[in-house]
Design an enzyme around this catalytic site. Structure first.
Site, mmCIF file in Angstrom:
data_model
loop_
_atom_site.group_PDB
_atom_site.id
_atom_site.type_symbol
_atom_site.label_atom_id
_atom_site.label_comp_id
_atom_site.label_asym_id
_atom_site.label_seq_id
_atom_site.Cartn_x
_atom_site.Cartn_y
_atom_site.Cartn_z
ATOM 1 N N GLU A 127 -9.162 1.290 5.237
ATOM 2 C CA GLU A 127 -9.583 0.666 4.114
ATOM 3 C C GLU A 127 -9.573 -0.759 3.832
ATOM 4 O O GLU A 127 -10.145 -1.600 3.489
ATOM 5 C CB GLU A 127 -9.023 1.535 3.047
ATOM 6 C CG GLU A 127 -9.404 1.054 1.535
ATOM 7 C CD GLU A 127 -8.454 1.737 0.347
ATOM 8 O OE1 GLU A 127 -8.927 1.548 -0.872
ATOM 9 O OE2 GLU A 127 -7.392 2.123 0.860
ATOM 10 N N HIS A 128 -8.342 -1.321 4.231
ATOM 11 C CA HIS A 128 -7.964 -2.564 4.383
ATOM 12 C C HIS A 128 -7.498 -3.038 5.550
ATOM 13 O O HIS A 128 -6.592 -2.433 6.057
ATOM 14 C CB HIS A 128 -6.763 -2.929 3.315
ATOM 15 C CG HIS A 128 -6.898 -2.371 1.739
ATOM 16 N ND1 HIS A 128 -6.330 -1.366 1.466
ATOM 17 C CD2 HIS A 128 -7.606 -3.027 0.715
ATOM 18 C CE1 HIS A 128 -6.756 -0.952 0.234
ATOM 19 N NE2 HIS A 128 -7.637 -1.996 -0.107
ATOM 20 N N HIS A 142 1.852 3.149 -3.536
ATOM 21 C CA HIS A 142 0.827 3.999 -4.066
ATOM 22 C C HIS A 142 1.042 5.383 -4.119
ATOM 23 O O HIS A 142 1.204 5.800 -5.354
ATOM 24 C CB HIS A 142 -0.534 3.674 -3.574
ATOM 25 C CG HIS A 142 -1.412 2.427 -4.040
ATOM 26 N ND1 HIS A 142 -1.681 2.336 -5.457
ATOM 27 C CD2 HIS A 142 -1.695 1.452 -3.283
ATOM 28 C CE1 HIS A 142 -2.372 1.185 -5.556
ATOM 29 N NE2 HIS A 142 -2.276 0.543 -4.389
ATOM 30 N N HIS A 148 -53.578 15.386 3.254
ATOM 31 C CA HIS A 148 -52.939 13.955 3.250
ATOM 32 C C HIS A 148 -54.166 13.071 3.480
ATOM 33 O O HIS A 148 -54.592 12.184 3.104
ATOM 34 C CB HIS A 148 -51.981 13.862 4.295
ATOM 35 C CG HIS A 148 -50.546 14.035 3.681
ATOM 36 N ND1 HIS A 148 -50.191 15.140 3.072
ATOM 37 C CD2 HIS A 148 -49.268 13.156 3.333
ATOM 38 C CE1 HIS A 148 -48.703 15.274 2.871
ATOM 39 N NE2 HIS A 148 -48.232 13.891 2.740
ATOM 40 N N GLN A 183 0.596 -1.344 0.141
ATOM 41 C CA GLN A 183 -0.127 -0.076 0.070
ATOM 42 C C GLN A 183 0.928 1.185 0.010
ATOM 43 O O GLN A 183 0.540 2.187 -0.577
ATOM 44 C CB GLN A 183 -0.928 0.199 1.192
ATOM 45 C CG GLN A 183 -1.895 -1.133 1.269
ATOM 46 C CD GLN A 183 -2.807 -0.874 -0.241
ATOM 47 O OE1 GLN A 183 -2.646 -1.913 -0.971
ATOM 48 N NE2 GLN A 183 -3.601 0.236 -0.379
ATOM 49 N N ASP A 200 -7.013 -6.622 -4.602
ATOM 50 C CA ASP A 200 -6.896 -5.448 -5.501
ATOM 51 C C ASP A 200 -6.824 -5.813 -6.940
ATOM 52 O O ASP A 200 -7.473 -5.325 -7.708
ATOM 53 C CB ASP A 200 -5.308 -4.845 -5.300
ATOM 54 C CG ASP A 200 -5.466 -3.671 -4.297
ATOM 55 O OD1 ASP A 200 -6.226 -3.457 -3.933
ATOM 56 O OD2 ASP A 200 -4.236 -3.450 -4.073
#
Length: 457
Positions: free
Chosen positions: A327-328, A263, A420, A260, A361
């Site tokens: 996230e992970h 990235h 109504h 990761q 991924d």
């Protein structure tokens, strides 16, 4: 990279240890993205060409990827590379096809039938980044569920290279996953084109896909505009958290953190472990493995804010994980499935020592488009239903209205909404009138005691 003893940290120090890298100047990014959107709305394709030249260093002869370019892309890949893309598509398709929702039909009260069914979103725009690394995996993750959902219009935008062509692997993945409309445009301008449409790029109802700060800001802006397009989910800089005990292998953990970290400079990788010796070994492995990786310039920066936290037990580790909402989340511990029920906030979970996040991924099956920056506390990763809408249906019989109508009248009265109530009252009155009419004797019928011989000759 720092190794920290969680128990010795103050509340403020713990908060700092889990602080994500600072996001770019949000106000400036938002302003720049708004300017780009306004320019695209005003100038259309001409703006896309100008902005592509400005930001990507090339002015493509055509925004639209032609069939010849698709064919050339397939020729550029080896048979082994194409087979890998096909296998990934097959797994992702299998997992997402299993998510197809069943229609729902419930009789909530006698004579009151309620239903729900799903329909595809009419037009979807898919964004695939191609900055420092083109992402055919993202093309797969977006295009496959869009095809399964049967969205009639499926558009994909991806930035061109300096040579003016889209990445061959992205094109092959897109075509094999059912996308034929691909445009060579990236950044906030691609989001604007798909949200509002141009002479070349069709207008879409919803936009999907990750991107840099400007792409993220553009997605937020167009989703707030009724004339724009909805957006998939909040996403930002990628992140991973590994929970490990003394059964974990340091080389595995280090590889997962680096996967990761490569990235971007602001990607975040965290280890939370019950083993101080493991933390020391992981730190050594990170440095050793990073020296042999190709994205060294990025890793130098991302490793600098990597954190290895030593905790007193797995209970503490899972509390930290749920507060952080990664996230992970990788569980490199003994009996990881036994602990899965403790997870309440994560985009995706990977169980055990043999489940690297990289498989998620690329090719295991679940979607890799996931909430980041703590949004996993309230948001889920992308799934088939994100490409669909749910529509409800209600059908009431006269008897059902007579039964449940008074309940609606009372609730409408509580809210002071007499119109109504009137929509129900007028129907109940019609039912009463019909009932009275049906029970009244016919004027043409003779009385029951009438003598049928009267007047006879």
């Amino acid at each position: 990279m720092r190794i920290l003893d969680w128990q010795s940290l103050s509340a403020a120090q713990r908060e700092e240890a889990l602080r994500r890298p600072a996001q770019r100047d949000a106000a400036a990014v938002t302003a720049a993205s708004r300017d780009i959107i306004d320019t695209v709305r005003r100038e259309g394709d001409a703006a896309l060409l100008t902005l592509t030249e400005k930001f990507d260093g090339v002015r493509p002869s055509s925004l639209h990827v032609t069939p010849q370019e698709f064919d050339a892309a397939e020729q550029a890949l080896t048979a082994v590379q194409t087979a890998a893309i096909e296998r990934a598509i097959d797994n992702v398709r299998r997992f997402h096809a299993a998510q197809m929702p069943a229609s729902l039909r419930v009789e909530t009260s006698p004579g009151v039938v309620c239903e729900r069914f799903s329909v595809p979103i009419r037009a979807v725009g898919l964004y695939v980044p191609a900055g420092s690394a083109p992402l055919p995996s993202t093309a797969i993750m977006l295009a496959v569920p869009a095809a399964i959902a049967a969205c009639p219009v499926r558009v994909l935008c991806t930035p061109p290279s300096r040579k003016g062509a889209a990445d061959p692997a992205v094109l092959v993945a897109a075509r094999k996953a059912g996308i034929e409309q691909v445009f060579k445009v990236g950044g906030a301008q691609a989001i604007a084109a798909m949200a509002y449409g141009t002479a070349t790029v069709p207008k879409c109802d919803k936009v999907f896909g990750p991107g840099n700060a400007w792409v993220t800001a553009a997605k937020l802006l167009v989703s707030q505009d009724p004339d724009g397009a909805a957006a998939d989910l909040p996403a930002g800089v990628t992140e991973v958290m590994v929970l490990a005990d003394d059964s974990a292998r340091a080389d595995f953990v280090a590889a997962d953190l680096l996967a990761q970290a490569e990235h971007s400079p602001d990607a975040q990788s965290l280890l939370v472990t019950t083993s101080a010796p493991l933390a020391e070994e992981v730190a050594w492995q990170v440095r050793a493995q990073a020296a042999n990786l190709s994205r060294g310039n990025i890793l130098v920066e991302s490793i600098a804010h990597m954190r290895l936290l030593i905790v007193d037990g797995l209970e503490t580790a899972f509390r930290i994980a749920n507060d952080y909402a990664p996230e992970h989340l990788l569980l490199e511990i003994r009996e990881p499935r036994r602990w899965l029920g403790r997870v309440s906030a994560a985009g995706a979970v990977f169980l055990g020592h043999w489940s690297p996040e990289s498989l998620g991924d690329y090719c295991s099956g679940p979607n890799h488009t996931l909430p980041t920056y703590g949004y996993a506390k309230a948001h889920s990763g992308l799934s088939l239903e994100d490409f669909q809408k749910r529509i409800t249906v209600q059908e009431v019989t006269p008897a059902g209205l007579a039964d449940i109508g008074p309940t609606a009248q009372i609730l409408a009265d509580l809210e002071g909404l007499d119109a109504h109530a009137a929509a129900v009252t007028v129907r109940l009155a019609a039912l009463d009138a019909e009932a009275c009419s049906a029970s009244a004797p016919s004027a043409a019928a003779p009385p029951d005691n009438a003598d049928s011989s009267v007047g006879a000759a």
